[in-house]
Motif scaffolding. Structure first.
Motif, short mmCIF file in Angstrom:
data_model
loop_
_atom_site.label_atom_id
_atom_site.label_comp_id
_atom_site.label_asym_id
_atom_site.label_seq_id
_atom_site.Cartn_x
_atom_site.Cartn_y
_atom_site.Cartn_z
N PRO A 1 5.78 14.02 7.13
CA PRO A 1 5.50 15.33 6.65
C PRO A 1 6.02 15.63 5.36
CG PRO A 1 6.85 15.53 8.57
CD PRO A 1 7.04 14.01 8.20
N ARG A 2 7.02 15.17 4.90
CA ARG A 2 7.27 15.54 3.49
C ARG A 2 6.40 14.79 2.44
NH1 ARG A 2 13.00 13.71 2.62
NH2 ARG A 2 13.29 14.00 4.81
N SER A 3 6.09 13.60 2.67
CA SER A 3 5.11 12.99 1.65
C SER A 3 3.73 13.65 1.94
CB SER A 3 4.91 11.47 2.03
OG SER A 3 6.36 10.91 1.89
N MET B 1 0.90 -1.32 0.09
CA MET B 1 0.10 -0.14 -0.10
C MET B 1 0.76 1.24 0.10
SD MET B 1 -3.30 -1.00 2.53
CE MET B 1 -3.73 0.93 2.46
N ASN B 2 1.93 1.17 -0.46
CA ASN B 2 3.17 2.40 -0.44
C ASN B 2 2.51 3.22 -1.32
OD1 ASN B 2 4.90 4.16 0.09
ND2 ASN B 2 6.70 2.85 -0.85
N GLY B 3 2.42 4.45 -1.05
CA GLY B 3 1.83 5.71 -1.69
C GLY B 3 0.25 5.89 -1.49
N VAL B 4 -0.45 4.79 -0.87
CA VAL B 4 -1.90 5.48 -0.85
C VAL B 4 -1.86 6.27 0.34
CG1 VAL B 4 -4.04 4.18 0.11
CG2 VAL B 4 -2.43 3.04 -1.57
N ALA C 1 1.70 15.53 -1.10
CA ALA C 1 0.35 14.97 -1.46
C ALA C 1 -0.68 16.39 -1.39
CB ALA C 1 -0.28 13.97 -0.31
N ALA C 2 -0.31 17.08 -0.42
CA ALA C 2 -1.25 18.49 -0.27
C ALA C 2 -1.02 19.40 -1.71
CB ALA C 2 -0.77 19.17 0.91
N SER C 3 0.18 19.25 -1.82
CA SER C 3 0.63 20.17 -3.06
C SER C 3 0.10 19.71 -4.36
CB SER C 3 1.93 20.04 -3.33
OG SER C 3 2.62 20.82 -4.67
N ARG C 4 -0.10 18.32 -4.43
CA ARG C 4 -0.40 17.70 -5.67
C ARG C 4 -2.12 17.85 -5.68
NH1 ARG C 4 3.29 13.54 -4.60
NH2 ARG C 4 1.37 12.29 -3.38
N ALA C 5 -2.54 17.81 -4.49
CA ALA C 5 -4.12 18.17 -4.50
C ALA C 5 -4.50 19.56 -4.34
CB ALA C 5 -4.71 17.45 -3.15
N ARG C 6 -3.58 20.42 -4.57
CA ARG C 6 -3.73 22.04 -4.61
C ARG C 6 -4.50 22.32 -3.23
NH1 ARG C 6 -3.36 23.71 -10.45
NH2 ARG C 6 -2.58 21.98 -11.59
N LEU C 7 -4.16 21.75 -2.32
CA LEU C 7 -4.63 22.38 -1.00
C LEU C 7 -3.43 22.84 0.08
CD1 LEU C 7 -6.78 19.11 -0.22
CD2 LEU C 7 -7.39 21.35 -0.72
N SER C 8 -3.77 23.71 1.03
CA SER C 8 -2.83 23.99 1.88
C SER C 8 -2.39 22.54 2.89
CB SER C 8 -3.18 25.21 2.63
OG SER C 8 -4.28 24.75 3.45
N PHE C 9 -1.31 22.69 3.35
CA PHE C 9 -0.88 21.81 4.27
C PHE C 9 -1.96 21.49 5.05
CE2 PHE C 9 1.63 19.45 7.83
CZ PHE C 9 1.77 18.03 7.16
#
Length: 52
Positions: free
Chosen positions: A9-11, A1-4, A15-23
């Motif tokens: 914090p870095r990952s 399930m790696n990546g799910v 993910a937040a950046s890819r979703a275009r959301l603030s952290f």
């Protein structure tokens, strides 16, 4: 399930950046989704089906 579910914090920041959301928004929505999933699984375990 790696990546799910990102770990660390870095990952999660990526993910937040890819979703275009603030952290903080990403973490709040992730927390809400995990809480809802836990409730659905609990209901299924107790009642045999997911309550709506």
């Amino acid at each position: 399930m790696n990546g799910v579910l990102p770990s660390g914090p870095r990952s999660q920041q990526a993910a937040a950046s890819r979703a275009r959301l603030s952290f903080s928004t990403y973490r709040r929505r992730l927390s809400a989704a995990l809480t809802k999933a836990a409730q659905l699984l609990r209901d299924r375990a107790l009642y045999g089906t997911a309550a709506r």
